[in-house]
Enzyme design. Structure first.
Site, PDB file in Angstrom:
ATOM      1  N   SER A  57       0.834  -1.194   0.000  1.00  0.00           N
ATOM      2  CA  SER A  57       0.000   0.000   0.000  1.00  0.00           C
ATOM      3  C   SER A  57       0.875   1.253   0.000  1.00  0.00           C
ATOM      4  O   SER A  57       1.621   1.486  -0.936  1.00  0.00           O
ATOM      5  CB  SER A  57      -0.963  -0.042   1.198  1.00  0.00           C
ATOM      6  OG  SER A  57      -1.967   0.927   1.081  1.00  0.00           O
ATOM      7  N   HIS A  92      -7.329  -5.883   0.288  1.00  0.00           N
ATOM      8  CA  HIS A  92      -6.167  -5.064   0.654  1.00  0.00           C
ATOM      9  C   HIS A  92      -5.478  -5.539   1.933  1.00  0.00           C
ATOM     10  O   HIS A  92      -4.510  -4.940   2.367  1.00  0.00           O
ATOM     11  CB  HIS A  92      -6.633  -3.613   0.842  1.00  0.00           C
ATOM     12  CG  HIS A  92      -5.549  -2.581   0.734  1.00  0.00           C
ATOM     13  ND1 HIS A  92      -4.996  -2.204  -0.474  1.00  0.00           N
ATOM     14  CD2 HIS A  92      -4.908  -1.840   1.677  1.00  0.00           C
ATOM     15  CE1 HIS A  92      -4.078  -1.273  -0.277  1.00  0.00           C
ATOM     16  NE2 HIS A  92      -4.001  -1.037   1.019  1.00  0.00           N
ATOM     17  N   ASP A 129      -9.888  -5.401  -4.064  1.00  0.00           N
ATOM     18  CA  ASP A 129      -9.313  -4.437  -3.120  1.00  0.00           C
ATOM     19  C   ASP A 129     -10.307  -3.303  -2.892  1.00  0.00           C
ATOM     20  O   ASP A 129     -10.715  -2.620  -3.829  1.00  0.00           O
ATOM     21  CB  ASP A 129      -8.010  -3.882  -3.693  1.00  0.00           C
ATOM     22  CG  ASP A 129      -7.188  -3.102  -2.686  1.00  0.00           C
ATOM     23  OD1 ASP A 129      -7.775  -2.232  -2.011  1.00  0.00           O
ATOM     24  OD2 ASP A 129      -5.987  -3.346  -2.595  1.00  0.00           O
TER      25      ASP A 129
END
Length: 268
Positions: free
Chosen positions: A143, A247, A215
């Site tokens: 991320s 995610h 996600d």
């Protein structure tokens, strides 16, 4: 450097340490997994928003695969912390959200120098304390940490043998995960945008990226724009869209073995 803890882990040692950082002007905490049969090669793991050194250390599932490959994995914190360090009420700004850049604006500039911390300050401490090979380094991250891995690799193509990322923020100058934060920190989001850097001529080392098709933050990542930049620049990169994955760290753990194997090949 001070030792906080050291535990036996997959035949090696999982340690947590603190040191006084010249870059941030604060005490910083980081973790190191060193396998029993370490080759000297180093993989830096950069974590995402709200994380500390501990999240990936306990959730990403890297140690078993790193032990087999002989890779030492280093887990830095994501920002400076403590009393007197600038912060924000938003979870994606301030402490826990350093975006791996050197801030130049306002109160952020005093402590938020995470690019210098990751590329100079912490390596100096680590390579002095552990028997590791500073010519064999690679980067990975999740991320916001994927953003950091990609941008730092693009800015230092001769430093890192390979780079990988799990669900990276890769077009932050066109995202709410990037425009507010990078504007506040540096005044120029585009200067820290992997898609922009790549299309402007910066080069990636061998690259592996995995992003889940389910996600929940997909619209904030800029995956399509970065995929277009990879194609346009004919970069040596593999971008996998993993059907049904989200995610979370479950996603990271699902593909950790492939990322470790990828880096081990390029760090051999």
């Amino acid at each position: 450097m001070k030792t906080v803890s050291e535990n036996r882990c997959f035949g090696g040692t999982q340690g947590v340490y603190t040191h006084a950082s010249d870059a941030t002007g604060t005490d910083m905490t980081f973790a190191v997994f060193k396998p029993e049969h370490a080759t000297g090669a180093v993989l830096w793991y950069l974590s995402g928003l709200t994380c500390t050194h501990e999240n990936a250390m306990t959730k990403a599932g890297l140690q078993a695969w790193a032990s087999d490959a002989g890779l030492t994995v280093i887990f830095p914190d994501t920002s400076p912390r403590g009393e007197g360090v600038a912060d924000d009420d938003a979870y994606d700004m301030g402490q826990g959200a350093g975006f791996y850049v050197d801030a130049t604006e306002g109160d952020w500039a005093r402590h938020f120098r995470m690019e210098r911390y990751i590329t100079a300050d912490l390596p100096e401490t680590v390579f002095a304390a552990f028997d590791l090979d500073d010519t064999r380094q690679s980067l990975t991250g999740h991320s916001m940490g994927g953003h950091g891995a990609l941008t730092l690799a693009l800015k230092r193509p001769d430093r890192f043998k390979s780079v990988s990322a799990f669900a990276p923020i890769c077009n932050p100058s066109d995202s709410e995960w990037g425009i507010p934060q990078l504007t506040a920190y540096t005044g120029d989001p585009a200067a820290h945008d992997a898609t922009v850097l790549l299309t402007a001529g910066a080069k990636l080392p061998p690259t592996l990226i995995d992003t889940g098709t389910s996600d929940q933050f997909y619209d904030k990542l800029g995956t399509a724009a970065f995929a277009g930049a990879l194609t346009e620049t004919k970069s040596e990169a593999t971008l996998n869209l993993r059907r049904g994955y989200d995610h979370s760290y479950f996603f990271v753990a699902s593909f950790a073995a492939e990322h470790i194997a990828f880096h081990a090949e390029h760090l051999a």
